[in-house]
Design an enzyme around this catalytic site. Structure first.
Site, PDB file in Angstrom:
ATOM      1  N   MET A  56       1.927  -2.865   8.133  1.00 33.89           N
ATOM      2  CA  MET A  56       1.417  -1.493   8.066  1.00 33.89           C
ATOM      3  C   MET A  56       2.388  -0.522   8.730  1.00 33.89           C
ATOM      4  O   MET A  56       1.977   0.390   9.458  1.00 33.89           O
ATOM      5  CB  MET A  56       0.028  -1.408   8.743  1.00 33.89           C
TER       6      MET A  56
ATOM      7  N   ASP B  53     -10.723  -7.419  -0.600  1.00 29.28           N
ATOM      8  CA  ASP B  53     -10.148  -6.086  -0.473  1.00 29.28           C
ATOM      9  C   ASP B  53      -8.909  -5.949  -1.351  1.00 29.28           C
ATOM     10  O   ASP B  53      -8.526  -6.887  -2.034  1.00 29.28           O
ATOM     11  CB  ASP B  53      -9.915  -5.696   0.983  1.00 29.28           C
TER      12      ASP B  53
ATOM     13  N   LYS C  98      -9.528  -1.843   1.271  1.00 31.91           N
ATOM     14  CA  LYS C  98      -8.932  -1.223   2.447  1.00 31.91           C
ATOM     15  C   LYS C  98      -7.486  -0.973   2.118  1.00 31.91           C
ATOM     16  O   LYS C  98      -6.752  -1.868   1.771  1.00 31.91           O
ATOM     17  CB  LYS C  98      -8.987  -2.200   3.624  1.00 31.91           C
TER      18      LYS C  98
HETATM   19  N1  SAH Z   1      -4.036 -10.146   7.030  1.00 32.74           N
HETATM   20  C1  SAH Z   1      -2.859  -9.748   6.333  1.00 32.74           C
HETATM   21  C2  SAH Z   1      -2.288  -8.440   6.836  1.00 32.74           C
HETATM   22  C3  SAH Z   1      -3.180  -7.273   6.609  1.00 32.74           C
HETATM   23  S1  SAH Z   1      -2.476  -5.792   7.192  1.00 32.74           S
HETATM   24  C4  SAH Z   1      -1.817 -10.858   6.430  1.00 32.74           C
HETATM   25  O1  SAH Z   1      -1.975 -11.805   7.192  1.00 32.74           O
HETATM   26  O2  SAH Z   1      -0.820 -10.777   5.712  1.00 32.74           O
HETATM   27  C5  SAH Z   1      -1.776  -5.138   5.710  1.00 32.74           C
HETATM   28  C6  SAH Z   1      -0.273  -5.166   5.775  1.00 32.74           C
HETATM   29  O3  SAH Z   1       0.194  -6.480   5.502  1.00 32.74           O
HETATM   30  C7  SAH Z   1       0.387  -4.310   4.735  1.00 32.74           C
HETATM   31  O4  SAH Z   1       0.460  -2.960   5.160  1.00 32.74           O
HETATM   32  C8  SAH Z   1       1.766  -4.924   4.684  1.00 32.74           C
HETATM   33  O5  SAH Z   1       2.541  -4.526   5.775  1.00 32.74           O
HETATM   34  C9  SAH Z   1       1.455  -6.396   4.865  1.00 32.74           C
HETATM   35  N2  SAH Z   1       1.349  -7.083   3.572  1.00 32.74           N
HETATM   36  C10 SAH Z   1       0.260  -7.645   3.043  1.00 32.74           C
HETATM   37  N3  SAH Z   1       0.537  -8.236   1.862  1.00 32.74           N
HETATM   38  C11 SAH Z   1       1.863  -8.035   1.667  1.00 32.74           C
HETATM   39  C12 SAH Z   1       2.763  -8.411   0.630  1.00 32.74           C
HETATM   40  N4  SAH Z   1       2.359  -9.098  -0.440  1.00 32.74           N
HETATM   41  N5  SAH Z   1       4.055  -8.040   0.749  1.00 32.74           N
HETATM   42  C13 SAH Z   1       4.480  -7.343   1.824  1.00 32.74           C
HETATM   43  N6  SAH Z   1       3.669  -6.977   2.819  1.00 32.74           N
HETATM   44  C14 SAH Z   1       2.381  -7.313   2.754  1.00 32.74           C
END
Ligand code: SAH
Length: 475
Positions: free
Chosen positions: A382, A247, A269
């Protein structure tokens, strides 16, 4: 790519070497290892070359170089200390479309010799295209240490089975899987490491065994962006994949580590952007695995943290498809580590909550009193869309409006932005931060000023600023 790496079969093919000293001898030894027919043009030979000549491993033309020497050879190497002669050899070779190497004179080389790790028939060649030979040598040494000495023997044994395996398995994908399984056991089973009889036995057993052409689903956490944060096991699984479903959160840097021939399917997504519905992704996973594919489902961060990984595995389990999970570095730990914000600290926070700003509409009500507790860090995923509600709710339930907050955009990536301010300013911070962004609320944010290390030379260039300074710069 400055040079195309090719492996030349020089067995029985003539190669010209002009020069009979020690430098020429080093190249000639290599050529002899490749069983080339070496012709040496030189008025005299060093001791090593005399031996090779006496044992008839090289042909000696004790004359001056003449361009006609080039007519019946595939390659030419000049190792003389006569610059004019070297230049002449270079231009005569080019006129005749012969590949030429003037030793230690890179501009006068149409081919160069790479550093070699020789586990024949398994050979690794590496080169820095002449830019950093010491670096190439260092990596060669690392590879020397890494590659088992029996690699060549094992490759030879396998080579002897290639035709039989081709007959046994018609499909390329089945053959690939067979070999992956064989090599995995050859190099992990102590009994067979370096033991030819045992290796042959393993191959014969595997040929008899039924090839499991059942597909599987492997859920892999890709981490927050920096490919260095992918786990070793995640990388191994990506190298074995037939298909990679990923994604938008997965960085290109990580995606590029997938097996080159694997199909890549984006099931993106992103908040507010049209994406493949979850049910469709679940069906696709099951459908591909049912076709016998090894499906790697690559998810940003950790697949079990706000990643709906659980739902995808439930779909696989219900369809009777085998699955595995490889955890990843989640955004809350990755982004804060790169921002120099420890999630807990004895002086500031005894606990940390990972929460989502996006609740299911039919979900439970938010437990504001527990979220607003002091001496605890909130890492909010998020959370950008609901930033105003979050800050307002926390303040209403007793969190100080001056509580430090950070918004970390594109955490761990080269363009990571860290914006800091107070809880009351959260909405403003979010408005200027790049996405994806993680919200961090709590006193630990104050440590950022002291502990920021990533891009630290860029800090003054606006990557990591308190909100007030940021607004000032923009105006
Ligand atoms: N499974 C993922 C989270 C998915 S939900 C994990 O464990 O990180 C998606 C959210 O994750 C985004 O809206 C943001 O809040 C956060 N996120 C994901 N990658 C990020 C990054 N590189 N820097 C900051 N926030 C991040």
């Amino acid at each position: 790519m400055d040079y195309l790496p090719i492996f030349a079969d020089l067995k029985g093919r003539p190669v010209l070497v002009v020069g009979g000293g020690d430098v020429a001898a080093r190249k000639i030894e290599l050529l002899c290892r490749a069983a080339a027919l070496v012709q040496v043009v030189s008025s005299e030979l060093c001791t090593k070359l005399q031996v090779l000549h006496q044992t008839q491993q090289i042909e000696w033309l004790a004359t001056e170089f003449d361009p006609t020497h080039l007519d019946a050879v595939f390659l030419v190497i000049a190792a003389t200390n006569d610059h004019l002669l070297n230049r002449r050899i270079y231009s005569e070779a080019n006129i005749r479309y012969k590949l030429v190497n003037i030793v230690d004179d890179r501009p006068k080389c149409s081919f160069i010799f790479p550093s070699i790790v020789d586990r024949s028939p398994f050979v690794v060649a590496l080169s820095s295209s002449g830019t950093a030979p010491v670096l190439a040598r260092m990596f060669r040494e690392k590879l020397e240490a890494l590659l088992p000495t029996c690699l060549g023997q094992m490759a030879s044994v396998a080579g002897g089975f290639r035709d039989i395996v081709k007959q046994r398995f018609n499909r390329i994908s089945d053959r690939r899987r067979f070999w992956e399984r064989v090599f995995y056991s050859l190099f992990t089973n102590q009994k067979s490491v370096g033991n030819i009889d045992e290796a042959i036995h393993t191959l014969q057993c595997e040929l008899q065994a039924d090839l499991n052409s059942e597909g599987e689903v492997i859920l892999v956490g890709a981490g927050p962006g920096d490919s260095g944060l992918l786990t070793l096991r995640g990388l191994q699984m990506m190298q074995l994949a037939d298909v990679v479903l990923y994604d938008y959160l997965v960085s290109d840097e990580v995606l590029n580590l997938a097996r080159r021939d694997a199909d890549r399917i984006c099931v993106g997504k992103r908040a507010g952007v049209h994406s493949v519905p979850q049910e469709e992704t679940n069906c696709l996973l099951v459908e591909l695995a049912r076709k016998g594919k090894r499906v790697v489902r690559l998810k940003g961060g950790d697949p079990f943290i706000f990643g709906r990984g659980g739902e995808e595995l439930q779909a696989a389990q219900e369809a009777g498809i085998p699955f595995q999970v490889v955890p990843g570095v989640t955004a809350a730990t990755g982004a804060t580590a790169y921002a120099g914000i420890p999630l807990t600290h004895r002086d500031h926070a005894q606990s940390v909550l990972f929460i989502t700003g996006h609740c299911r509409t039919d979900g439970d009500g938010i437990d504001w009193p527990s979220l607003a507790r002091v001496r605890q860090t909130l890492a909010i995923y998020m959370g950008t869309v609901k930033a105003a509600e979050i800050s307002e709710g926390l303040i209403r339930y007793g969190r100080d409006a001056e509580t430090p907050v950070a918004v970390i955009g594109r955490g761990t990536q080269q363009d990571q932005h860290v914006l800091t301010g107070t809880l009351a300013q959260l909405e403003m911070l979010v408005a200027v931060a790049p996405t994806p962004a993680l919200l961090v609320i709590g006193e630990v944010v104050n440590l950022h000023e002291q502990l920021a290390w990533f891009q630290s030379s860029n800090r003054r260039r606006n990557f990591s600023l308190p909100l007030s300074a940021w607004l000032e710069e923009k105006s």
